[in-house]
Design an enzyme around this catalytic site. Structure first.
Site, PDB file in Angstrom:
ATOM      1  N   TYR A 294       0.825  -1.209   0.000  1.00 15.73           N
ATOM      2  CA  TYR A 294       0.000   0.000   0.000  1.00 15.73           C
ATOM      3  C   TYR A 294       0.861   1.261   0.000  1.00 15.73           C
ATOM      4  O   TYR A 294       1.850   1.359   0.724  1.00 15.73           O
ATOM      5  CB  TYR A 294      -0.920   0.015   1.223  1.00 15.73           C
ATOM      6  CG  TYR A 294      -2.122  -0.880   1.065  1.00 15.73           C
ATOM      7  CD1 TYR A 294      -3.133  -0.564   0.164  1.00 15.73           C
ATOM      8  CD2 TYR A 294      -2.249  -2.053   1.803  1.00 15.73           C
ATOM      9  CE1 TYR A 294      -4.236  -1.388  -0.001  1.00 15.73           C
ATOM     10  CE2 TYR A 294      -3.345  -2.886   1.651  1.00 15.73           C
ATOM     11  CZ  TYR A 294      -4.339  -2.545   0.749  1.00 15.73           C
ATOM     12  OH  TYR A 294      -5.419  -3.359   0.593  1.00 15.73           O
ATOM     13  N   ALA A 318       2.653  -2.856  10.292  1.00 20.64           N
ATOM     14  CA  ALA A 318       2.256  -3.442   9.009  1.00 20.64           C
ATOM     15  C   ALA A 318       3.355  -3.282   7.967  1.00 20.64           C
ATOM     16  O   ALA A 318       3.532  -4.127   7.091  1.00 20.64           O
ATOM     17  CB  ALA A 318       0.960  -2.799   8.520  1.00 20.64           C
ATOM     18  N   GLY A 322       5.624  -5.959   5.155  1.00 14.51           N
ATOM     19  CA  GLY A 322       5.588  -5.718   3.719  1.00 14.51           C
ATOM     20  C   GLY A 322       4.205  -5.375   3.211  1.00 14.51           C
ATOM     21  O   GLY A 322       3.947  -5.455   2.013  1.00 14.51           O
ATOM     22  N   LYS A 323       3.307  -4.954   4.106  1.00 13.26           N
ATOM     23  CA  LYS A 323       1.955  -4.599   3.697  1.00 13.26           C
ATOM     24  C   LYS A 323       1.865  -3.133   3.272  1.00 13.26           C
ATOM     25  O   LYS A 323       0.937  -2.753   2.565  1.00 13.26           O
ATOM     26  CB  LYS A 323       0.970  -4.879   4.840  1.00 13.26           C
ATOM     27  CG  LYS A 323       0.900  -6.358   5.218  1.00 13.26           C
ATOM     28  CD  LYS A 323       0.078  -6.578   6.470  1.00 13.26           C
ATOM     29  CE  LYS A 323       0.052  -8.051   6.871  1.00 13.26           C
ATOM     30  NZ  LYS A 323      -0.680  -8.269   8.153  1.00 13.26           N
ATOM     31  N   LEU A 324       2.808  -2.320   3.729  1.00 13.38           N
ATOM     32  CA  LEU A 324       2.926  -0.925   3.310  1.00 13.38           C
ATOM     33  C   LEU A 324       4.287  -0.722   2.666  1.00 13.38           C
ATOM     34  O   LEU A 324       5.276  -1.316   3.086  1.00 13.38           O
ATOM     35  CB  LEU A 324       2.811   0.023   4.507  1.00 13.38           C
ATOM     36  CG  LEU A 324       1.434   0.578   4.871  1.00 13.38           C
ATOM     37  CD1 LEU A 324       0.515  -0.544   5.311  1.00 13.38           C
ATOM     38  CD2 LEU A 324       1.558   1.645   5.945  1.00 13.38           C
TER      39      LEU A 324
END
Length: 355
Positions: A294, A318, A322-324
């Site tokens: 993201y 997060a 590796g989600k952002l």
């Protein structure tokens, strides 16, 4: 004069009139707080702009509005919204439906409970102002009385149980039969789309004064609705009961492909996380199977991070998964989403729609 022994920090120090030597500072920036000013007739956007002069929660709200406005102003951004908690029955339904209708949402991840309460209003039911306790009664006595009167309580919101009976009939008569006639299993997103279609049809056919709602808006504007824990609701419970005597079969994994495809194909991606739970994680984890993460993220939560739970987990955490993206714009607001969601949406929309 020789530079030998010269202190590299010497140029960073100042002396005041009394000879006080200011220490070398790296963590500190000279950025004095102002003081928020309010006046009658201010717009929400102007108020939130004033929050930027302040600190603590006010500054957080200002920062979140900045990120939200930037995300919505990015024409290349695919926006995922997660909606958890009792947001629909407590009066946030129209805000979410309008965001969908006005093009601010590309995918919605929510709970079966929110979809249940959304449909109840779409077909003519109403939630009511109530009380969390009664004078002269203990909490237990208060809720036992409500149970005897067949009224369900969500903190200070009441819902008579006959509305659940009407909802269950709506599912059996309008929503489930077309799905049971299809060949093979249907995805939960297809179930949600069928709910939206039926809600819109009944709302229009019966001349319901209330807005047809979230699922109907999503159906009419081709916005997918994902409900990864649909079993944890009256909606899911009724789907299971109907499946016992029909050919209705749900495939819980079928949504993963279109959801990840949508994330994979996004030029930039952003998320607005309202509450925590399964919707929050389902939205964030989508990026784990794409080559990206993201670019924007805003969350509203009341849960503290120190419990280690997902609902209160910071967006910085997060980022470690590796989600952002490393350089993602993100902000968190800690507080009641029924207070802060309208505030943030109004401020961000005011800014975006003025451009």
């Amino acid at each position: 004069m020789s530079d030998e022994g010269h202190d590299d920090h010497a140029d960073d120090t100042d002396h005041d009139a009394d000879g006080y030597e200011t220490p070398h500072r790296e963590a500190f920036d000279h950025d004095p707080l102002g003081h928020a000013r309010v006046r009658g007739g201010m717009t929400v956007g102007e108020l939130v702009e004033q929050y930027g002069h302040a600190g603590i929660g006010a500054e957080s709200v200002h920062g979140a509005a900045d990120v939200l406005a930037e995300m919505w102003a990015d024409d290349d951004c695919t926006v995922f919204v997660s909606l958890a908690g009792a947001m629909v029955p407590t009066g946030m339904r129209r805000i979410v439906a309008d965001l969908i209708r006005d093009g601010y949402v590309d995918a919605l991840v929510t709970t079966g409970a929110n979809l249940t309460h959304d449909a109840i209003e779409a077909i003519g039911g109403k939630h009511h102002h109530g009380a969390e306790r009664q004078e002269g009664k203990t909490l237990r006595e208060h809720d036992e009385q409500l149970r005897d009167e067949e009224v369900d309580r969500i903190y200070n919101v009441y819902l008579p149980q006959e509305h659940f009976a009407a909802f269950e009939a709506h599912l059996r008569e309008e929503v489930f039969p077309p799905l049971a006639e299809r060949d093979g299993a249907v995805s939960i997103a297809e179930l949600c789309a069928e709910l939206g279609r039926a809600n819109a049809d009944v709302n229009d056919r019966d001349g319901i004064a209330e807005d047809p709602g979230v699922a109907a808006a999503a159906y009419e504007h081709d916005v997918p609705v994902y409900c990864p824990a649909v079993q944890d609701s009256v909606f899911g419970l009724q789907a299971w009961m109907y499946s016992q005597t029909s050919d209705l079969t749900l495939d819980a994994l079928a949504d993963m492909t279109p959801l990840t495809d949508q994330a994979f194909e996004a030029d930039t991606a952003g998320c607005l996380l309202i509450g925590g739970g399964v919707p929050k994680n389902f939205t964030l984890q989508t990026m784990l199977v794409t080559p990206r993460a993201y670019d924007y993220a805003v969350q509203i939560t009341m849960d503290p991070e120190a419990t280690g739970g997902l609902s209160g987990a910071t967006l910085e955490e997060a980022r470690s998964w590796g989600k952002l993206e490393r350089d993602a714009e993100n902000a968190s607001v800690y507080g009641d989403a029924t207070v802060f969601l309208p505030l943030l949406v109004a401020a961000a929309r005011e800014r975006v729609e003025a451009e």
